[in-house]
Design an enzyme around this catalytic site. Structure first.
Site, PDB file in Angstrom:
ATOM      1  N   ARG A 142       0.848  -1.206   0.000  1.00  0.00           N
ATOM      2  CA  ARG A 142       0.000   0.000   0.000  1.00  0.00           C
ATOM      3  C   ARG A 142       0.876   1.247   0.000  1.00  0.00           C
ATOM      4  O   ARG A 142       0.640   2.186  -0.752  1.00  0.00           O
ATOM      5  CB  ARG A 142      -0.931  -0.012   1.207  1.00  0.00           C
ATOM      6  CG  ARG A 142      -2.259  -0.709   0.991  1.00  0.00           C
ATOM      7  CD  ARG A 142      -2.128  -2.095   0.385  1.00  0.00           C
ATOM      8  NE  ARG A 142      -3.386  -2.823   0.308  1.00  0.00           N
ATOM      9  CZ  ARG A 142      -3.853  -3.613   1.281  1.00  0.00           C
ATOM     10  NH1 ARG A 142      -3.162  -3.815   2.396  1.00  0.00           N
ATOM     11  NH2 ARG A 142      -5.008  -4.222   1.122  1.00  0.00           N
ATOM     12  N   ASP A 171      -0.160  -6.245  -3.849  1.00  0.00           N
ATOM     13  CA  ASP A 171      -1.569  -5.970  -3.567  1.00  0.00           C
ATOM     14  C   ASP A 171      -2.156  -5.178  -4.725  1.00  0.00           C
ATOM     15  O   ASP A 171      -1.474  -4.913  -5.724  1.00  0.00           O
ATOM     16  CB  ASP A 171      -1.728  -5.237  -2.227  1.00  0.00           C
ATOM     17  CG  ASP A 171      -3.014  -5.664  -1.510  1.00  0.00           C
ATOM     18  OD1 ASP A 171      -4.098  -5.505  -2.103  1.00  0.00           O
ATOM     19  OD2 ASP A 171      -2.920  -6.163  -0.374  1.00  0.00           O
ATOM     20  N   HIS A 242      -6.701  -9.255  -4.325  1.00  0.00           N
ATOM     21  CA  HIS A 242      -5.636  -8.286  -4.020  1.00  0.00           C
ATOM     22  C   HIS A 242      -4.575  -8.292  -5.122  1.00  0.00           C
ATOM     23  O   HIS A 242      -3.373  -8.244  -4.843  1.00  0.00           O
ATOM     24  CB  HIS A 242      -5.000  -8.597  -2.655  1.00  0.00           C
ATOM     25  CG  HIS A 242      -5.887  -8.281  -1.495  1.00  0.00           C
ATOM     26  ND1 HIS A 242      -6.019  -7.014  -0.971  1.00  0.00           N
ATOM     27  CD2 HIS A 242      -6.706  -9.069  -0.749  1.00  0.00           C
ATOM     28  CE1 HIS A 242      -6.874  -7.045   0.050  1.00  0.00           C
ATOM     29  NE2 HIS A 242      -7.307  -8.278   0.203  1.00  0.00           N
ATOM     30  N   ASP A 308      -6.870 -14.060   1.085  1.00  0.00           N
ATOM     31  CA  ASP A 308      -7.924 -13.345   1.811  1.00  0.00           C
ATOM     32  C   ASP A 308      -8.770 -12.514   0.843  1.00  0.00           C
ATOM     33  O   ASP A 308      -8.334 -12.179  -0.259  1.00  0.00           O
ATOM     34  CB  ASP A 308      -7.302 -12.416   2.870  1.00  0.00           C
ATOM     35  CG  ASP A 308      -6.309 -11.438   2.253  1.00  0.00           C
ATOM     36  OD1 ASP A 308      -5.643 -11.812   1.263  1.00  0.00           O
ATOM     37  OD2 ASP A 308      -6.189 -10.306   2.752  1.00  0.00           O
ATOM     38  N   GLU A 309      -9.968 -12.190   1.281  1.00  0.00           N
ATOM     39  CA  GLU A 309     -10.783 -11.137   0.683  1.00  0.00           C
ATOM     40  C   GLU A 309     -10.766 -11.155  -0.847  1.00  0.00           C
ATOM     41  O   GLU A 309     -10.351 -10.191  -1.488  1.00  0.00           O
ATOM     42  CB  GLU A 309     -10.281  -9.762   1.163  1.00  0.00           C
ATOM     43  CG  GLU A 309     -10.361  -9.586   2.661  1.00  0.00           C
ATOM     44  CD  GLU A 309      -9.810  -8.252   3.127  1.00  0.00           C
ATOM     45  OE1 GLU A 309     -10.464  -7.606   3.950  1.00  0.00           O
ATOM     46  OE2 GLU A 309      -8.714  -7.851   2.670  1.00  0.00           O
ATOM     47  N   TRP A 375      -6.621 -14.069  11.100  1.00  0.00           N
ATOM     48  CA  TRP A 375      -6.686 -12.605  11.183  1.00  0.00           C
ATOM     49  C   TRP A 375      -8.071 -12.079  11.490  1.00  0.00           C
ATOM     50  O   TRP A 375      -8.230 -11.008  12.051  1.00  0.00           O
ATOM     51  CB  TRP A 375      -6.149 -11.972   9.893  1.00  0.00           C
ATOM     52  CG  TRP A 375      -7.088 -12.011   8.709  1.00  0.00           C
ATOM     53  CD1 TRP A 375      -7.267 -13.033   7.831  1.00  0.00           C
ATOM     54  CD2 TRP A 375      -7.961 -10.959   8.264  1.00  0.00           C
ATOM     55  NE1 TRP A 375      -8.186 -12.699   6.873  1.00  0.00           N
ATOM     56  CE2 TRP A 375      -8.641 -11.427   7.114  1.00  0.00           C
ATOM     57  CE3 TRP A 375      -8.226  -9.663   8.725  1.00  0.00           C
ATOM     58  CZ2 TRP A 375      -9.574 -10.647   6.421  1.00  0.00           C
ATOM     59  CZ3 TRP A 375      -9.164  -8.893   8.034  1.00  0.00           C
ATOM     60  CH2 TRP A 375      -9.822  -9.388   6.900  1.00  0.00           C
ATOM     61  N   GLU A 452      -2.068   1.542   4.598  1.00  0.00           N
ATOM     62  CA  GLU A 452      -2.834   2.553   3.860  1.00  0.00           C
ATOM     63  C   GLU A 452      -2.581   3.949   4.425  1.00  0.00           C
ATOM     64  O   GLU A 452      -2.564   4.940   3.687  1.00  0.00           O
ATOM     65  CB  GLU A 452      -4.335   2.255   3.929  1.00  0.00           C
ATOM     66  CG  GLU A 452      -4.789   1.055   3.128  1.00  0.00           C
ATOM     67  CD  GLU A 452      -4.776  -0.236   3.932  1.00  0.00           C
ATOM     68  OE1 GLU A 452      -4.038  -0.303   4.941  1.00  0.00           O
ATOM     69  OE2 GLU A 452      -5.488  -1.173   3.544  1.00  0.00           O
TER      70      GLU A 452
HETATM   71  C1  ACM Z   1      -6.153  -8.973   6.007  1.00  0.00           C
HETATM   72  O1  ACM Z   1      -6.116  -8.125   6.905  1.00  0.00           O
HETATM   73  N1  ACM Z   1      -6.919  -8.812   4.944  1.00  0.00           N
HETATM   74  C2  ACM Z   1      -5.360 -10.185   6.088  1.00  0.00           C
END
Ligand code: ACM
Length: 536
Positions: A142, A171, A242, A308-309, A375, A452
């Site tokens: 970031r 990312d 990501h 993740d995500e 996490w 960030e």
């Molecule tokens: C995370 O904080 N998305 C691993």
């Protein structure tokens, strides 16, 4: 002696001090030569004394004792003699760190303020870590952190006997690792045109390109520098989400039947981009190529593949993804994500490495050797440990160091939950509900610093310290498992001396009574999460 992290035992022996001088020697067997090299360099720089090699049995001596665990050490200081007895090179390094600490804060400077008056206090210390994985994550995607700042952060980890640096290298907002066979990953992927300033709701942006990447030689240097200090660097290549920076560099990696990926740039927003990888064989081969180079750079047993995500909207809209799901006999997009992770899990295992990923990777089932970074709370880690997977506990409610250290308007860009120094000190990585066998699967704990809102090393210092000192004690020391039973006032007293060490090291930590005026960011909107964080 005010040691942080607290050792297993430490006994001061008044009247048995060892004054150091030009004639003080430093000796080690070949097996501990690396630790001796580091200790000589550190002590010589700070004291101006040479610490020339000498004969065993005198001066400062490192001794190997195979009966001790690899990271364990003992220190004995008597007049004319200081012995660090270690179970292996890592234990010798941790003992060397403690010995330097015994000389006081000025021993952490890079040049001597004085050449006389250096005294090791008479003492007997025994020490060994609680966990084998004592980690910190730096998000260099970031906001890029220049190499010199990463090397300095490694030094700070080693001071705190933390032994894993998890580098989040890729990312949506940037790709930070040179990959020789795919030069566009850094030519295009390592920079973005502008950045959000603060959180989305503020609608503020700068108009300044942001970027940077580590060459392969930079990373070899970081890995070697860390190894000399007992720190393992674990790289993270986040996939299949990501990944907008990679798709911006190589549009064919994206869902080209859904969006015109050739028009994408590196993302200039914070958040989670919908521009994720496609699941084609060509994309798998591409990332195998990336990982082949990553494995050459990073000798760590574990390689972090994120997981993740990953938003599924594009896969739902993509005819190619739907066909792929059908051909592979999968039920839906969630299974496609799991299938990709399992593919790389096998791929790493075939090369003698182990996959670690965020707890989402658990959802589709994992190969036996894979490990989980828990996490989203403790739940993923509990399920993983019970299923026989190794777990690194890093719940965002407790040990995300980008989260603010206090309530109130002065915190620079307030983020997440309020997690004070005391909260971190009372963080317990092993949930009480795990039985003994599952508890042993918790191989360690990690504090994560997402970037960030930290765009310089000064910001990293502010968010990381002094909380990383409290975290280090949680990870290393044998504290009471029951958080309420931990002696925080005693820690706070030792911290006063430790802050002098951080001052000598030039760390711009958060003062206990709030940020310095120049550490505030008035008017920059963060993303505070209101209410107390859920307890475990
Ligand atoms: C995370 O904080 N998305 C691993």
């Amino acid at each position: 002696m005010d040691l942080i992290p607290a050792p297993s035992s430490a006994v001061r022996r008044p009247g048995e001090d060892f004054p150091l001088d030009d004639a003080t020697t430093l000796t080690a067997p070949p097996a501990l030569a690396g630790a001796a090299h580091w200790l000589r360099a550190a002590l010589s720089a700070a004291t101006g004394l040479p610490f020339a090699p000498g004969a065993p049995g005198a001066g400062v001596e490192l001794v190997h004792d195979a009966a001790l665990a690899a990271e364990a050490y003992r220190i004995s200081v008597r007049p004319g003699r200081a012995v660090i007895t270690a179970g292996g090179p890592a234990g010798a390094l941790w003992g060397a760190q403690t010995l330097r600490r015994l000389l006081g804060p000025d021993a952490f400077r890079r040049a001597p303020l004085r050449r006389t008056g250096w005294v090791l206090p008479g003492a007997d210390i025994e020490d060994a870590p609680r966990f084998g994985w004592r980690g910190a994550l730096l998000d260099v995607a970031r906001h890029f952190l220049p190499k010199a700042d990463v090397l300095r952060f490694v030094d700070l980890l080693a001071v705190h006997k933390l032994n894993v640096l998890h580098l989040h290298l890729t990312d949506d907002q940037g790709w930070r690792v040179e990959i020789k066979r795919y030069p566009e990953l850094t030519a295009r992927g390592a920079w973005r045109e502008r950045s959000m300033v603060g959180y989305r709701s503020a609608g503020r942006r700068d108009d300044r390109p942001h970027g940077g990447f580590y060459t392969q030689d930079d990373l070899r240097e970081i890995v070697a520098y860390a190894a000399e200090r007992g720190v393992t660097v674990v790289p993270e290549i986040d996939l299949p989400g990501h990944t907008q920076a990679a798709v911006a560099a190589y549009p064919e990696l994206g869902n080209t039947d859904v969006v015109d990926t050739s028009a994408l740039g590196v993302w200039t927003d914070w958040g989670v981009s919908h521009n994720v990888l496609n699941a084609s064989e060509a994309t798998l081969r591409f990332f195998e190529g990336v990982l082949e180079e990553v494995l050459e750079l990073f000798p760590s047993e574990f390689v972090h593949l994120g997981g993740d995500e990953c938003p599924k909207e594009q896969w739902k809209d993509s005819a190619a993804a739907r066909t792929r799901i059908r051909e592979l006999g999968l039920a839906n997009e969630d299974e496609l994500q799991s299938w990709i992770i399992r593919h790389f899990d096998r791929w790493l295992a075939e090369r003698g490495r182990r996959l670690i990923g965020w707890d989402e990777i658990l959802e589709g089932g994992l190969a036996p050797g894979a490990a989980v970074s828990s996490w989203r709370g403790f739940g993923g880690g509990i399920a993983a440990a019970r299923a026989g997977h190794d777990v690194v506990m890093c719940p965002e409610q407790h040990v995300y160091l980008d989260h603010r250290q206090a309530d109130g308007p002065d915190e620079p860009i307030p983020v997440g939950f309020v997690r004070t120094l005391e909260d971190v000190y009372r963080f317990e990585p092993v949930p009480g509900e795990l039985d003994e066998a599952a508890a042993r699967r918790v191989i360690g704990t990690q504090a994560n610093l997402w970037s960030e809102f930290t765009d310089t090393a000064r910001d990293v210092d502010y968010r990381a310290f002094p909380r990383l000192a409290a975290f280090a004690e949680v990870a290393w020391s044998a504290l009471p498992a029951e958080p309420a039973e931990r002696d925080y006032p005693a820690f706070a007293r030792r911290l006063a001396a430790h802050l002098e060490v951080l001052d000598a090291l030039g760390v711009e930590y958060r003062p206990a009574d709030g940020p310095h005026p120049w550490q505030r960011r008035p008017g920059v909107v963060g993303r505070p999460i209101e209410g107390p964080p859920p307890v475990r």
